[in-house]
Design a protein around this motif. Structure first.
Motif: not given
Length: 498
Positions: A345, A440, A443-444
């Motif tokens: 992330a 987040h 992104r992860d």
């Protein structure tokens, strides 16, 4: 002009048609926003072109032997230009995909005639030089596509990645008519249209099945029916090729381990080196927030190292067996893909640089050597067929790679953020998820999906490299760009003229 005009004309068309395989990569997020396109639409913007090019290349090449190669080259370039205009003016994703497929048909007519036209225009040492230049140009075009696309997308807009083809096509047609002689193949040859249709259905159904599987599931009835159609089309292709007088692909050639190994190399090369790049481009722009130009510059290590290695590799590797050049190149590409499977992330674009550089070195080794290895693996009378088959399998590898890696990407992502959110984010709509999924989490999930796609691409590259090292046994003269001996020159002339 009289000496190098034919090479310029052929390389101009080759560079343009191969550039268009990957030039759309950086423009995908902008296309998605402008046309309200889904991930499946974006995949078909790429695959519609690559599939048409792969499925029709052998058939159009055979037709060119009958109709005339220069005439086919010019007709293909005109069709390519008109389809490019249609792509640039497309008001929705459906018309864009359709225009890309027509573009692929024009590109097939151009690509199928390149080597035969060079063979008719050059002899002796000049032919070896021409082959080396053509190999470097064809190898660099796909790698440069994302960079050119980024510059045009952030400048005049994504539609100009298609409009730019118009003046280039005009120049290519003018130069072709002025400097290239007409050339035909063997008199009395018939075109295997039944084989062409069967192969097109096989390639299209197989790719469509993989793309659809990411949305409806691998176990769904729709996926099963699509794959069944692909299997039946492949069986039909084999039956036709065994019975027809002038087959697109003489199946007896597949009994030669060296030739089969080169075909595996063609699939693995385009899949591992380039087919995962579209998803990195979407990640760079929609998740990391980079502009199209900055996102394209991240891919510069792949393009730069590929171009440099392809340009100088012929001289430095003079005398090296194609088996090692291609095999090691594919192993480097596979290792480069594995090196990019390290994202999380918090990762930034710098995490991609080592892997892109390794892949670029491998691509620079493989691209110029493939054509020569194919010619060396078959009898001179089958050289035209062998060259067309390798180019066909390269584009098929790219189309299938885009579909397979997209499926892996979304499968890994939906484990974290769910099915709908995964497809929205992978299609360039990460910003639309704000409020329902945190930045987040996106992104992860995207990092996990890209890691899965990169690992799969790495496995493809390594497997193809090992297959080449085990199966391909060619002479040193098969390395592209290397001058053949005087005694071998008549054979090479027959090969290139088909």
């Amino acid at each position: 002009m009289r000496t190098w005009g034919p090479l310029t004309a052929v390389c101009l068309g080759t560079f343009m048609l191969l550039l268009d395989v990957t030039i759309v990569v950086v423009a995908l997020p902008d296309m998605a926003r402008a046309l309200d396109a889904s991930l499946s639409d974006l995949q078909w913007v790429i695959d519609g072109y690559a599939l048409a090019l792969a499925a029709l290349l052998l058939g159009v090449g055979a037709a060119a032997d009958v109709l005339g190669r220069r005439r086919t080259q010019v007709a293909g370039t005109v069709l390519f230009a008109l389809a490019s205009l249609g792509c640039g003016l497309a008001p929705n994703a459906e018309l864009l995909v359709a225009s890309r497929a027509v573009q692929g048909l024009g590109a097939a007519a151009m690509f199928a005639t390149t080597l035969p036209l060079l063979g008719a225009a050059y002899q002796g040492k000049q032919r070896s030089v021409a082959l080396g230049v053509w190999g470097a140009v064809s190898g660099a075009a796909a790698a440069l596509g994302p960079i050119v696309g980024g510059l045009l997308t952030e400048g005049p807009g994504w539609r100009w990645i298609f409009f730019i083809n118009l003046p280039v096509s005009v120049a290519a047609v003018w130069l072709t008519l002025r400097v290239l002689p007409e050339a035909k193949g063997h008199a009395g040859r018939r075109v295997d249209w039944a084989g062409t249709a069967a192969f097109a259905v096989f390639a299209g159904a197989l790719t469509y099945g993989v793309v659809r599987a990411s949305s409806v599931g691998w176990a769904s009835a729709a996926t099963g029916v699509t794959f069944a159609v692909a299997v039946l089309a492949l069986v039909a292709f084999v039956v036709v090729e065994r019975r027809v007088t002038h087959p697109l692909l003489d199946l007896k050639l597949l009994r030669k381990p060296a030739f089969t190994g080169v075909l595996i190399a063609g699939i693995g090369y385009n899949a591992a080196a380039f087919a995962v790049i579209p998803y990195f481009s979407i990640w760079l722009q929609t998740v990391l927030g980079m502009s199209p130009i900055r996102g394209s510059l991240v891919l510069l290590p792949l393009a730069a190292t590929s171009f440099v290695v392809a340009a100088v590799g012929g001289r430095l590797l003079h005398g090296a067996p194609a088996r090692y050049v291609i095999g090691v190149g594919l192993l480097l590409i596979g290792t480069g893909c594995l090196a990019m499977a390290v994202l999380d992330a918090g990762s930034s674009w710098q995490a991609l640089v080592p892997g892109l550089t390794l892949s670029g070195v491998g691509a620079g080794l493989v691209a110029p050597a493939l054509a020569g290895a194919a010619l060396a693996a078959v009898p001179p009378s089958s050289a035209g067929m062998a060259g067309g088959a390798v180019n066909t399998f390269r584009q098929l590898g790219y189309a299938l790679g885009v579909a397979v890696f997209g499926t892996v990407l979304t499968s890994r992502m939906q484990d974290t953020i769910g099915h709908d959110a995964a497809h929205t984010a992978a299609g360039g709509g990460a910003a639309a998820l704000r409020g329902s999924v945190s930045a987040h989490e996106v992104r992860d999930a995207f990092a996990s999906g890209l890691n899965g796609a990169s690992l799969t691409a790495g496995a493809v590259g390594l497997a193809a490299g090992l297959a080449v090292l085990l199966m391909v046994r060619t002479k040193p003269e098969s390395v592209a760009g290397q001058a053949p001996s005087a005694a071998a020159e008549p054979t090479r002339e027959k090969q290139l003229q088909g």
